[in-house]
Write a protein that holds these residues in place. Sequence first.
Motif, mmCIF file in Angstrom:
data_model
loop_
_atom_site.group_PDB
_atom_site.id
_atom_site.type_symbol
_atom_site.label_atom_id
_atom_site.label_comp_id
_atom_site.label_asym_id
_atom_site.label_seq_id
_atom_site.Cartn_x
_atom_site.Cartn_y
_atom_site.Cartn_z
ATOM 1 N N GLU A 15 42.193 31.068 38.837
ATOM 2 C CA GLU A 15 42.882 31.874 39.855
ATOM 3 C C GLU A 15 44.290 32.232 39.396
ATOM 4 O O GLU A 15 44.760 33.351 39.607
ATOM 5 N N VAL A 16 44.966 31.284 38.777
ATOM 6 C CA VAL A 16 46.316 31.546 38.273
ATOM 7 C C VAL A 16 46.295 32.723 37.308
ATOM 8 O O VAL A 16 47.135 33.626 37.393
ATOM 9 N N PHE A 17 45.313 32.764 36.414
ATOM 10 C CA PHE A 17 45.226 33.845 35.437
ATOM 11 C C PHE A 17 44.973 35.201 36.101
ATOM 12 O O PHE A 17 45.581 36.203 35.744
ATOM 13 N N TRP A 18 44.063 35.232 37.081
ATOM 14 C CA TRP A 18 43.780 36.547 37.658
ATOM 15 C C TRP A 18 44.893 37.031 38.572
ATOM 16 O O TRP A 18 45.159 38.235 38.647
ATOM 17 N N VAL A 19 45.572 36.120 39.242
ATOM 18 C CA VAL A 19 46.699 36.550 40.084
ATOM 19 C C VAL A 19 47.816 37.110 39.205
ATOM 20 O O VAL A 19 48.381 38.174 39.498
ATOM 21 N N ILE A 20 48.121 36.417 38.123
ATOM 22 C CA ILE A 20 49.139 36.927 37.191
ATOM 23 C C ILE A 20 48.658 38.231 36.560
ATOM 24 O O ILE A 20 49.425 39.180 36.399
ATOM 25 N N GLY A 21 47.366 38.303 36.237
ATOM 26 C CA GLY A 21 46.808 39.516 35.663
ATOM 27 C C GLY A 21 46.926 40.712 36.586
ATOM 28 O O GLY A 21 47.185 41.835 36.144
ATOM 29 N N LEU A 22 46.754 40.498 37.895
ATOM 30 C CA LEU A 22 46.876 41.613 38.824
ATOM 31 C C LEU A 22 48.281 42.212 38.799
ATOM 32 O O LEU A 22 48.463 43.405 39.023
ATOM 33 N N LYS A 23 49.261 41.386 38.493
ATOM 34 C CA LYS A 23 50.637 41.881 38.436
ATOM 35 C C LYS A 23 50.997 42.440 37.061
ATOM 36 O O LYS A 23 51.692 43.450 36.964
ATOM 37 N N HIS A 24 50.531 41.802 36.005
ATOM 38 C CA HIS A 24 51.030 42.110 34.668
ATOM 39 C C HIS A 24 50.049 42.853 33.761
ATOM 40 O O HIS A 24 50.442 43.291 32.680
ATOM 41 N N ALA A 25 48.780 42.989 34.137
ATOM 42 C CA ALA A 25 47.812 43.664 33.261
ATOM 43 C C ALA A 25 48.167 45.146 33.132
ATOM 44 O O ALA A 25 48.442 45.809 34.135
#
Length: 112
Positions: free
Chosen positions: A13-23
């Motif tokens: 979850e940490v990876f996808w939440v950060i990904g939603l902001k930074h991808a």
Amino acid sequence: MHWLKVFIAAFFEVFWVIGLKHADDPLTWTGTIFSIAVSFYLMIMAGKVLPVGTVYAVFVGLGTAGTVLSEIIFFEEPLKLSKMILVLILLIGVLGLKLVTGDEESEGAETS
């Protein structure tokens, strides 16, 4: 074993939440989508055996704490004492839920 699924799901979850902001390119979006799929699959599998309300609370609590800490460590978010105290309170609540729930199967849940 089923609680391990919840902890791994929160990790992703940490990876996808950060990904939603930074991808910002196809590779990072692919990683974000992969993390969403793994995270929700594991949470759903754990929720079939463990109490779903507790699973969701632990999943979201750990994911939130992990995301806040990751933003501070990797993305230079300001470190504030008040934020750290609130994250600690959140983690204490998550730990408390886990401790009072145990590993018993929820009534009517399927086993896999």
